[in-house]
Write an enzyme that holds these catalytic residues in place. Structure first.
Site, PDB file in Angstrom:
ATOM      1  N   ASP A  69      52.020  -0.397 -76.411  1.00  0.00           N
ATOM      2  CA  ASP A  69      52.905  -0.224 -75.267  1.00  0.00           C
ATOM      3  C   ASP A  69      52.775   1.219 -74.772  1.00  0.00           C
ATOM      4  O   ASP A  69      52.175   2.080 -75.415  1.00  0.00           O
ATOM      5  CB  ASP A  69      54.359  -0.569 -75.663  1.00  0.00           C
ATOM      6  CG  ASP A  69      55.186  -0.958 -74.443  1.00  0.00           C
ATOM      7  OD1 ASP A  69      56.192  -1.642 -74.604  1.00  0.00           O
ATOM      8  OD2 ASP A  69      54.806  -0.571 -73.317  1.00  0.00           O
ATOM      9  N   GLU A  98      64.503  -1.479 -69.234  1.00  0.00           N
ATOM     10  CA  GLU A  98      64.352  -0.848 -70.545  1.00  0.00           C
ATOM     11  C   GLU A  98      65.637  -0.156 -70.993  1.00  0.00           C
ATOM     12  O   GLU A  98      66.739  -0.654 -70.739  1.00  0.00           O
ATOM     13  CB  GLU A  98      63.139   0.085 -70.515  1.00  0.00           C
ATOM     14  CG  GLU A  98      61.874  -0.669 -70.051  1.00  0.00           C
ATOM     15  CD  GLU A  98      60.583   0.065 -70.298  1.00  0.00           C
ATOM     16  OE1 GLU A  98      59.771   0.155 -69.373  1.00  0.00           O
ATOM     17  OE2 GLU A  98      60.373   0.529 -71.431  1.00  0.00           O
TER      18      GLU A  98
END
Ligand code: GLC
Length: 627
Positions: free
Chosen positions: A312, A513
């Site tokens: 990621d 997020e």
């Protein structure tokens, strides 16, 4: 020697049967088995060419020349990163630049470009924007979710894009996590089923264009346990927000955690997913990017995953040690593609040093590069990396929007209804709340921008808001008055002369997020929302509360103040689908993908003891009235 005119000579060379060309370069022959092409190409690659395949730069920092110089194998758009103009042709031109540069390298390996098309090709104005996954989950409709995957692939293919970083198949334990709307809910079986349907749809979506089309790839993310992190196990501040859960630590009995979080990945592998993204989070204290047991023994060996594993965004840099150590650790743990968008040259140097210093076995490099090449060969990227011209007419088409609108209809969950719904034509309806008329608010994060957008409805052409839908579906016979702040002149409505129905649309503002991490108290309707409901209450005989949010919200006394309550989640571009159901043109069929908390004080995550969890709920998972 008789000298043939150049054009005849050239024609002769060009007409050389592919076979003879392929005989010299077997990896170029699509008729050969993929594994044979992989081993042939690998055998021809220098160390730097191999290491280049493991790099992933972002378009913001890496142009075609830099990509070529490093023999870079993959690229991405981070959230909101788009070419100018942000049109299909703009994307096609950008991708042509990259692919031309890739083809001009010594071995001509095409580049693979990834983007978060998590609920449609939502970076492109005019594309079909589906409900966020939380809404898709409420439909429980695998066939429709599969269609969403197909359509997403088709609209992306018009732009020569063939890799999405989705579906997110997190099993979400705690809706205080800012990514709850990006998942299919808290139930392992539902997440498994719908995640597989999306991946099958996406990866099979271009078959309709015939054998020459690329076979696009989905990404199962974030492996593993990102949805099960403990509240408070993460605490970092970035981009103006502080995390509470995001990138935290998944804690508990290993077998129990695997039982909850692994099945969606088995379903993904069984559905043929070709890439997996590692999670920022940790598993009982071990960062997932440094977890060879879960990445190799479990994902690859136990589940049989043979695709590529991508890290990621700069997650490698969260590992202990120097950058060189971090790169070696992640690579040895099983990461094939390193998403270090800005530090591509540094990753190359770190990989080279790791091999030279024998910290990274050559065999691991060869395995990583083989995984990458295998996926590229399987996709047909060597043969057809360009755009699918036939797909361009479908971008944002009425047909695609109709599928999205059907998903919106089926996503609505009716939580309460005291003879307020369905609305009737000819009624006098007041509408209040900014969420009734804002495409950005109804779409959520990962739409045009990383954190979503606020635009006065100018940036999603072809999209409809909830109020658009109410007006269109209600028709001329229905009197609708709208004010976002619920300020209506007495002549419009008053306690003395109330309207038939007031629709109050409230909810969350977009986030992504960790910027969406909340405390339980912060999941409560805002004071402004409660004031708006109170203001609207006397102005209509019935009050319908419509919640536009990425997760359940704590309602407080709004529940008793409302005659009806509808969870509309984040419907995306087809807000009119909400009106279809409110007017009864389509039934309420949605079911809760998350249990609904009663209040902040008693809030419990899904993994809490069953009786404690049940006592903390207003509505259980799967709840939803039909009328
Ligand atoms: C983000 C997200 C991930 C996304 C990636 C690329 O940090 O965690 O879901 O796919 O970066 O945008």
């Amino acid at each position: 020697m008789y000298r043939l005119p150049l054009r005849v000579l050239a024609a002769g060379i060009l007409s050389t049967p592919l076979l003879s060309l392929a005989a010299e370069l077997p990896y170029r022959d699509p008729a050969l088995p993929v594994e044979q092409r992989v081993s042939d190409l690998l055998s021809r690659m220098t160390l730097d060419e191999k290491l280049g395949q493991m790099l992933m730069g972002a378009r913001d920092w890496v142009g075609p020349e830099q990509m070529k110089k490093l023999n870079m194998g993959t690229l991405l758009s981070g959230g909101g990163s788009v070419p100018r103009p942000n049109t299909v042709n703009g994307w096609v031109a950008m991708m042509k630049g990259y692919q031309d540069a890739a083809r001009s390298t010594r071995l001509g390996i095409p580049v693979l470009y990834g983007i978060d098309s998590t609920h449609g090709f939502a970076h492109l104005p005019g594309a079909t924007v589906f409900p966020q996954l939380v809404g898709m989950a409420a439909t429980r409709d695998e066939a429709l979710v599969r269609r969403a995957g197909e359509i997403t692939a088709r609209e992306m293919s018009a732009a020569a894009l063939y890799w999405t970083f989705g579906p997110m198949v997190s099993v979400v334990d705690d809706i205080r996590w800012g990514r709850s709307y990006e998942a299919f809910g808290e139930n392992t079986e539902l997440v498994s089923r719908l995640g597989a349907a999306f991946t099958e749809g996406f990866q099979g979506g271009l078959k309709v264009y015939g054998p020459k089309a690329v076979r696009p790839i989905a990404t199962a993310k974030h492996f593993i346990g990102d949805g099960g992190v403990a509240f408070g196990s993460s605490d970092f501040a970035m981009a103006g927000g502080r995390s509470k859960l995001d990138r935290g630590d998944t804690r508990g009995d290993n077998a129990a955690l695997l039982a909850r979080h692994l099945p969606p990945y088995k379903a993904q592998v069984d559905a043929g997913v070709r890439s997996v993204m590692a999670s920022f989070s940790s598993w009982n204290g071990t960062p997932m990017h440094a977890n060879p047991h879960l990445l190799n023994d479990v994902l690859r060996k136990q589940l049989g995953f043979t695709g590529l594993i991508v890290s990621d965004w700069e997650a490698v840099q969260l590992l202990p040690g120097s950058f060189d150590t971090q790169v070696a650790t992640a690579t040895n743990a099983g990461i094939d593609v390193l998403m270090e968008p800005q530090k591509t040259a540094e990753v190359l140097a770190a990989l080279r040093k790791g091999v030279t210093d024998k910290l990274i076995p050559q065999q691991r490099i060869d395995q990583a590069v083989s995984n990458i090449l295998r996926v590229k060969f399987e996709m047909g990227l060597f043969e057809h990396a360009g755009p699918v011209e036939a797909a361009q007419a479908g971008v944002g088409s009425a047909e695609h929007r109709q599928v999205a609108r059907e998903l919106v209809r089926k996503s609505l969950v009716l939580l309460k209804n005291d003879a307020a719904l369905p609305l009737k034509r000819k009624q006098h309806i007041l509408v209040a709340g900014e969420h009734a008329d804002d495409l950005g608010l109804q779409s959520g994060g990962w739409t045009l921008e990383w954190q979503g957008f606020f635009d006065n409805n100018t940036r999603l052409p072809g999209a409809t808001t909830i109020i658009d839908g109410l007006s269109n579906v209600g028709g001329a016979s229905t009197k609708i008055d709208f004010d976002p702040n619920g300020q209506f002149a007495k002549k419009v409505a008053s306690a003395a002369s109330p309207a038939d129905v007031a629709i109050v649309a409230v909810g969350e503002r977009p986030y992504s997020e960790w910027l969406g991490d909340r405390s339980a108290a912060e999941l409560s309707l805002s004071a402004d929302d409660l004031a708006l409901i109170a203001r609207m209450r006397p102005l209509a005989r019935k009050l319908v509360l419509v919640l536009v949010s990425g997760r359940p919200l704590i309602l407080g006394d709004a529940l008793k103040k409302s005659d009806a309550v509808v969870a509309a989640w984040l419907p995306g571009s087809e807000g009119a689908g909400v009106a279809d159901v409110l007017f009864g043109d389509a039934p309420f069929t949605g079911k809760l993908p998350y249990a609904w908390p009663k209040d902040a004080a008693s809030f419990k995550a899904a993994s809490a003891p069953a009786d404690e969890r049940r006592a903390s709920l207003l509505f259980e998972v799967g709840y939803g009235l039909a009328k």
